[in-house]
Design a protein around this motif. Structure first.
Motif, PDB file in Angstrom:
ATOM      1  N   PRO A  13       1.024  -1.321  -0.414  1.00 28.30           N
ATOM      2  CA  PRO A  13      -0.168   0.200   0.104  1.00 28.30           C
ATOM      3  C   PRO A  13       0.898   1.239  -0.207  1.00 28.30           C
ATOM      4  N   LYS A  14       1.893   1.026   0.416  1.00 27.09           N
ATOM      5  CA  LYS A  14       3.130   2.223   0.162  1.00 27.09           C
ATOM      6  C   LYS A  14       3.071   2.856  -0.972  1.00 27.09           C
ATOM      7  N   LEU A  15       3.150   2.126  -1.791  1.00 28.94           N
ATOM      8  CA  LEU A  15       3.549   2.324  -3.703  1.00 28.94           C
ATOM      9  C   LEU A  15       2.638   2.965  -3.681  1.00 28.94           C
ATOM     10  N   LYS A  16       2.450   4.156  -4.255  1.00 31.21           N
ATOM     11  CA  LYS A  16       0.948   4.976  -4.895  1.00 31.21           C
ATOM     12  C   LYS A  16       1.296   5.316  -6.391  1.00 31.21           C
ATOM     13  N   GLU A  17       2.173   5.436  -6.922  1.00 37.57           N
ATOM     14  CA  GLU A  17       2.342   5.149  -8.521  1.00 37.57           C
ATOM     15  C   GLU A  17       3.683   4.342  -9.535  1.00 37.57           C
ATOM     16  N   LEU A  18       3.781   4.022 -10.110  1.00 44.02           N
ATOM     17  CA  LEU A  18       3.854   3.637 -11.332  1.00 44.02           C
ATOM     18  C   LEU A  18       4.148   3.640 -12.567  1.00 44.02           C
ATOM     19  N   ARG A  19       5.661   4.125 -12.784  1.00 51.30           N
ATOM     20  CA  ARG A  19       5.208   4.895 -13.898  1.00 51.30           C
ATOM     21  C   ARG A  19       6.540   4.736 -15.415  1.00 51.30           C
ATOM     22  N   ILE A  20       6.291   4.259 -16.348  1.00 54.10           N
ATOM     23  CA  ILE A  20       7.117   3.356 -17.613  1.00 54.10           C
ATOM     24  C   ILE A  20       7.434   4.246 -18.370  1.00 54.10           C
ATOM     25  N   ILE A  21       8.408   4.752 -18.548  1.00 55.92           N
ATOM     26  CA  ILE A  21       8.591   5.658 -20.015  1.00 55.92           C
ATOM     27  C   ILE A  21       9.302   4.549 -20.748  1.00 55.92           C
ATOM     28  N   LEU A  22       9.239   5.073 -21.993  1.00 59.85           N
ATOM     29  CA  LEU A  22       9.587   3.865 -23.303  1.00 59.85           C
ATOM     30  C   LEU A  22       9.655   4.265 -24.853  1.00 59.85           C
ATOM     31  N   ASP A  23      10.012   4.668 -25.428  1.00 57.42           N
ATOM     32  CA  ASP A  23      10.109   5.166 -26.888  1.00 57.42           C
ATOM     33  C   ASP A  23       9.303   3.889 -27.235  1.00 57.42           C
ATOM     34  N   PRO A  24       8.016   4.553 -28.486  1.00 53.69           N
ATOM     35  CA  PRO A  24       6.949   3.610 -29.319  1.00 53.69           C
ATOM     36  C   PRO A  24       7.797   2.428 -30.454  1.00 53.69           C
ATOM     37  N   ALA A  25       9.845   3.386 -30.684  1.00 55.09           N
ATOM     38  CA  ALA A  25       9.855   2.288 -31.644  1.00 55.09           C
ATOM     39  C   ALA A  25      11.265   1.707 -31.379  1.00 55.09           C
ATOM     40  N   GLY A  26      11.949   2.744 -30.429  1.00 52.19           N
ATOM     41  CA  GLY A  26      13.795   2.157 -30.373  1.00 52.19           C
ATOM     42  C   GLY A  26      13.565   0.769 -30.207  1.00 52.19           C
ATOM     43  N   GLU A  27      14.796   0.835 -29.767  1.00 53.46           N
ATOM     44  CA  GLU A  27      15.511  -0.881 -29.924  1.00 53.46           C
ATOM     45  C   GLU A  27      15.671  -0.861 -28.616  1.00 53.46           C
ATOM     46  N   ALA A  28      16.223  -0.061 -27.666  1.00 50.00           N
ATOM     47  CA  ALA A  28      15.811  -0.535 -26.601  1.00 50.00           C
ATOM     48  C   ALA A  28      14.976  -0.889 -25.388  1.00 50.00           C
ATOM     49  N   SER A  29      13.575   0.030 -26.162  1.00 54.47           N
ATOM     50  CA  SER A  29      12.781  -0.236 -25.669  1.00 54.47           C
ATOM     51  C   SER A  29      11.655  -1.471 -25.602  1.00 54.47           C
TER      52      SER A  29
END
Length: 95
Positions: A13-29
């Motif tokens: 319950p201590k976790l309030k938010e998860l965010r995943i940031i990614l490149d829609p076409a990048g190989e690293a993502s």
């Protein structure tokens, strides 16, 4: 390693938010995109009150951000990680 949907966990319950940031076409993502496609629906279903955000932006390196109570936030690089490895990272920040 094969990750099954049965391995999804409820988060602290201590976790309030998860965010995943990614490149829609990048190989690293590539692994981050695969993770979102395969696991996001059940992750959200199992944690309906948790804000889980997926942001796409061209040219960024993929990252996982976890925000906890009292404003504590951590950031983990997801660059070139496979979906099962990302799942382990998500489980770790949720404990």
């Amino acid at each position: 390693m094969r990750v099954t949907l049965a391995q999804l966990v409820k988060f602290t319950p201590k976790l309030k938010e998860l965010r995943i940031i990614l490149d829609p076409a990048g190989e690293a993502s590539k692994g981050a995109r695969e993770y979102v496609q395969k696991f996001y629906p059940n992750l959200k279903k199992d944690n309906p009150n948790l804000a889980i955000l997926v942001r796409e932006c061209n040219g960024v390196q993929p990252r996982l951000y976890a925000r906890y109570a009292k404003g504590k936030e951590i950031s983990i690089s997801l660059t070139n990680q496979a979906a099962p490895d990302i799942h382990k990272q998500v489980e770790a920040v949720g404990k």
